[in-house]
Design a protein around this motif. Structure first.
Motif, PDB file in Angstrom:
ATOM      1  N   VAL A 176       0.929  -1.247   0.008  1.00 19.98           N
ATOM      2  CA  VAL A 176      -0.119  -0.028  -0.040  1.00 19.98           C
ATOM      3  C   VAL A 176       1.022   1.309  -0.074  1.00 19.98           C
ATOM      4  CG1 VAL A 176      -1.799   1.430   1.268  1.00 19.98           C
ATOM      5  CG2 VAL A 176      -1.817  -1.112   1.232  1.00 19.98           C
ATOM      6  N   PRO A 177       0.613   2.257  -0.811  1.00 13.76           N
ATOM      7  CA  PRO A 177       1.398   3.474  -1.096  1.00 13.76           C
ATOM      8  C   PRO A 177       1.574   4.238   0.291  1.00 13.76           C
ATOM      9  CG  PRO A 177      -0.039   3.015  -2.899  1.00 13.76           C
ATOM     10  CD  PRO A 177      -0.361   2.246  -1.932  1.00 13.76           C
ATOM     11  N   VAL A 178       2.504   4.793   0.756  1.00 13.00           N
ATOM     12  CA  VAL A 178       2.822   5.601   2.017  1.00 13.00           C
ATOM     13  C   VAL A 178       2.712   4.811   3.083  1.00 13.00           C
ATOM     14  CG1 VAL A 178       2.037   7.641   3.458  1.00 13.00           C
ATOM     15  CG2 VAL A 178       1.483   7.849   0.806  1.00 13.00           C
ATOM     16  N   GLY A 180       2.356   1.550   3.672  1.00 15.35           N
ATOM     17  CA  GLY A 180       3.182   0.380   3.144  1.00 15.35           C
ATOM     18  C   GLY A 180       4.549   0.872   3.272  1.00 15.35           C
ATOM     19  N   ASP A 181       4.989   1.862   2.650  1.00  8.30           N
ATOM     20  CA  ASP A 181       6.346   2.328   2.536  1.00  8.30           C
ATOM     21  C   ASP A 181       6.914   2.472   3.971  1.00  8.30           C
ATOM     22  OD1 ASP A 181       6.105   2.460  -0.124  1.00  8.30           O
ATOM     23  OD2 ASP A 181       5.898   4.421  -0.040  1.00  8.30           O
ATOM     24  N   LEU A 182       6.160   3.017   4.743  1.00 10.68           N
ATOM     25  CA  LEU A 182       6.621   3.156   6.218  1.00 10.68           C
ATOM     26  C   LEU A 182       6.679   1.674   6.864  1.00 10.68           C
ATOM     27  CD1 LEU A 182       7.064   4.922   8.819  1.00 10.68           C
ATOM     28  CD2 LEU A 182       4.597   4.848   9.223  1.00 10.68           C
ATOM     29  N   LEU A 183       6.049   1.071   6.377  1.00  8.90           N
ATOM     30  CA  LEU A 183       5.805  -0.355   7.106  1.00  8.90           C
ATOM     31  C   LEU A 183       7.165  -1.194   6.651  1.00  8.90           C
ATOM     32  CD1 LEU A 183       2.180  -1.632   7.003  1.00  8.90           C
ATOM     33  CD2 LEU A 183       3.406  -0.887   9.034  1.00  8.90           C
ATOM     34  N   ARG A 184       7.427  -0.956   5.365  1.00  7.85           N
ATOM     35  CA  ARG A 184       8.536  -1.880   4.713  1.00  7.85           C
ATOM     36  C   ARG A 184       9.876  -1.414   5.320  1.00  7.85           C
ATOM     37  NH1 ARG A 184       9.590  -0.920   0.097  1.00  7.85           N
ATOM     38  NH2 ARG A 184       7.816   0.781  -0.549  1.00  7.85           N
ATOM     39  N   TYR A 185      10.065  -0.136   5.532  1.00  6.76           N
ATOM     40  CA  TYR A 185      11.363   0.187   6.082  1.00  6.76           C
ATOM     41  C   TYR A 185      11.565   0.295   7.475  1.00  6.76           C
ATOM     42  CZ  TYR A 185      12.477   1.828   1.466  1.00  6.76           C
ATOM     43  OH  TYR A 185      13.008   1.871  -0.063  1.00  6.76           O
ATOM     44  N   THR A 186      10.520  -0.393   8.212  1.00  2.00           N
ATOM     45  CA  THR A 186      10.589  -0.182   9.921  1.00  2.00           C
ATOM     46  C   THR A 186      10.180  -1.529  10.294  1.00  2.00           C
ATOM     47  OG1 THR A 186       8.616   0.834   9.904  1.00  2.00           O
ATOM     48  CG2 THR A 186      10.329   2.159   9.941  1.00  2.00           C
ATOM     49  N   VAL A 187       8.795  -1.666  10.499  1.00  2.00           N
ATOM     50  CA  VAL A 187       8.416  -2.818  11.286  1.00  2.00           C
ATOM     51  C   VAL A 187       8.277  -4.190  10.370  1.00  2.00           C
ATOM     52  CG1 VAL A 187       7.578  -1.465  13.301  1.00  2.00           C
ATOM     53  CG2 VAL A 187       6.158  -2.217  11.445  1.00  2.00           C
ATOM     54  N   SER A 188       8.027  -4.088   9.225  1.00  2.00           N
ATOM     55  CA  SER A 188       7.452  -5.222   8.564  1.00  2.00           C
ATOM     56  C   SER A 188       8.841  -6.152   8.063  1.00  2.00           C
ATOM     57  CB  SER A 188       7.161  -4.847   6.926  1.00  2.00           C
ATOM     58  OG  SER A 188       5.767  -4.282   7.191  1.00  2.00           O
ATOM     59  N   PRO A 189       9.841  -5.738   7.956  1.00  2.00           N
ATOM     60  CA  PRO A 189      11.330  -6.779   7.942  1.00  2.00           C
ATOM     61  C   PRO A 189      11.213  -7.489   9.271  1.00  2.00           C
ATOM     62  CG  PRO A 189      11.686  -4.653   6.984  1.00  2.00           C
ATOM     63  CD  PRO A 189      10.363  -4.425   7.706  1.00  2.00           C
ATOM     64  N   LEU A 190      11.073  -6.723  10.230  1.00  2.00           N
ATOM     65  CA  LEU A 190      11.487  -7.262  11.737  1.00  2.00           C
ATOM     66  C   LEU A 190      10.206  -8.470  12.180  1.00  2.00           C
ATOM     67  CD1 LEU A 190      12.137  -3.974  13.782  1.00  2.00           C
ATOM     68  CD2 LEU A 190      13.815  -5.753  12.406  1.00  2.00           C
ATOM     69  N   ALA A 191       9.099  -8.107  11.688  1.00  2.00           N
ATOM     70  CA  ALA A 191       8.113  -9.020  11.845  1.00  2.00           C
ATOM     71  C   ALA A 191       8.320 -10.231  11.017  1.00  2.00           C
ATOM     72  CB  ALA A 191       6.756  -8.173  11.707  1.00  2.00           C
ATOM     73  N   ALA A 192       8.644  -9.794   9.957  1.00  2.00           N
ATOM     74  CA  ALA A 192       8.746 -11.203   8.781  1.00  2.00           C
ATOM     75  C   ALA A 192       9.870 -12.054   9.384  1.00  2.00           C
ATOM     76  CB  ALA A 192       8.993 -10.679   7.529  1.00  2.00           C
ATOM     77  N   ARG A 193      10.872 -11.442  10.008  1.00  2.00           N
ATOM     78  CA  ARG A 193      12.067 -12.275  10.427  1.00  2.00           C
ATOM     79  C   ARG A 193      11.417 -12.976  11.554  1.00  2.00           C
ATOM     80  NH1 ARG A 193      14.652 -15.496  10.968  1.00  2.00           N
ATOM     81  NH2 ARG A 193      16.929 -15.818  10.759  1.00  2.00           N
ATOM     82  N   LEU A 194      10.715 -12.403  12.571  1.00  2.00           N
ATOM     83  CA  LEU A 194      10.352 -13.391  13.543  1.00  2.00           C
ATOM     84  C   LEU A 194       9.133 -14.531  13.217  1.00  2.00           C
ATOM     85  CD1 LEU A 194       9.228 -10.436  15.972  1.00  2.00           C
ATOM     86  CD2 LEU A 194      11.400 -12.338  16.357  1.00  2.00           C
ATOM     87  N   LEU A 195       8.599 -14.126  11.814  1.00  2.00           N
ATOM     88  CA  LEU A 195       7.830 -15.430  11.223  1.00  2.00           C
ATOM     89  C   LEU A 195       8.362 -16.231  10.318  1.00  2.00           C
ATOM     90  CD1 LEU A 195       4.753 -12.896  10.457  1.00  2.00           C
ATOM     91  CD2 LEU A 195       4.686 -14.472  12.364  1.00  2.00           C
TER      92      LEU A 195
END
Length: 335
Positions: A176-178, A180-195
């Motif tokens: 999702v624009p904006v 999604g960009d915030l998520l991808r550069y911050t919390v999403s990679p960390l959550a994905a690594r845990l999962l």
């Protein structure tokens, strides 16, 4: 704003900033440790990265969602197939080191057209195309668009018919624009690594996770640009299958379908068996007790499926090496 809310906002901002710098550092580290191992080709302003190995009839490999061409390398499929084929494994748009311009909605048809032009630029007149998971839809689109250039298809663990997918809502937000960009550069990679460990177990279940897959560079898949591509493809999955399914009767090339009977990602009966029933020129290989990662579970059977298609379309399957050719000529001349 009360003092408590101000404090919460400040702490949240500090947390986001910290996660941003951590993700940026892990991204740089991943790319330093896993630089491009192949070549690049530019098509209409889109730079595609690909691995190329071996000689002989051309075999194109298209990876699934969430990984990149390295997946075929860690599974051993590239090395095994390169003994008899000229293997070209693309990083599909947005994955690995390939571009994915945001001005385009990268449906299977769009990707197929781009990859076909890339093959033409590489001097490839015809090829067998193998796709795994999401890559099967791109392979099918290539077969529909260019039946004279695509000699045959090998489809592994594919998603071919629309169905209710609860995972789409969970995986799509980073596209999702904006926000999604915030998520991808911050919390999403960390959550994905845990999962990641749980998700990996699920794609291999009921078999254990392959030791080979443990060599796959996890943080290459968690980089912000690749998370955007993965999320976009999750969102596109159902409409893409809906669009393609209407055109399967038009397919004119032979197809080998390989699927695990215990696939927890894509239902085998709803997809692979159903596709086989609707394609007269297809062969189905079911792998009992195997999950989604068919190319890790039984690579020999995947190679047999490739060889079977090659034999059907008249490709020489086992091409002599230059050394063997020299020996043969010497023998014929009596030297």
């Amino acid at each position: 704003m009360t003092k408590r809310y101000r404090t919460t906002a400040i702490l949240a901002g500090i947390g986001l900033a910290a996660s941003f710098f951590y993700v940026r550092a892990k991204t740089r580290q991943a790319e330093q440790e896993n630089p491009p191992q192949g070549k690049f080709v530019d098509i209409d302003g889109v730079r595609l990265h690909y691995l190329e190995r071996g000689a002989g009839p051309v075999l194109v490999l298209l990876h699934g969602n969430g990984v990149y061409s390295k997946d075929f390398e860690t599974s051993g499929l590239i090395e095994a197939a390169a003994k008899h084929y000229r293997v070209i494994a693309f990083d599909r748009p947005g994955f690995g080191y390939s571009d994915r311009p945001r001005t385009t909605v990268w449906t299977p048809d769009k990707q197929a057209a781009l990859l076909q032009r890339a093959l033409e630029q590489l001097g490839v007149e015809s090829a067998i195309v193998l796709g795994h998971s999401w890559g099967t839809m791109v392979a099918l689109a290539m077969g529909l668009q260019a039946p004279n250039a695509v000699r045959g298809l090998v489809l592994l663990s594919g998603y071919y018919y629309p169905s209710v997918r609860m995972d789409v809502a969970a995986l799509a937000p980073p596209a999702v624009p904006v926000i999604g960009d915030l998520l991808r550069y911050t919390v999403s990679p960390l959550a994905a690594r845990l999962l990641w460990p749980g998700a990996t177990k699920r794609v291999f279940a009921p078999m254990p996770v392959s030791e080979r897959f443990n060599r796959f560079p996890v943080w290459m898949a968690l980089r912000p640009k690749q998370l955007r591509a993965s999320a976009a493809e999750s969102a596109l999955m159902v409409p893409a299958a809906m669009s393609l399914a209407k055109r399967y009767p038009e397919l004119k090339v032979p197809v080998a379908i390989v699927a695990g009977t215990q696939d927890k990602i894509v239902d085998c009966g709803h997809n692979s068996e159903r596709l086989h029933e609707r394609l007269p020129d297809s062969q189905l290989r079911l792998e009992p007790g195997v999950g989604h990662m068919t190319h890790y579970a039984h690579p020999d059977e995947v190679l047999e499926a490739i060889d079977g298609i090659a034999a059907r379309v008249g490709e020489p399957v086992h091409v002599r090496t230059p050394e063997a050719e020299a020996l043969a000529r010497a023998s014929e001349s009596g030297v």
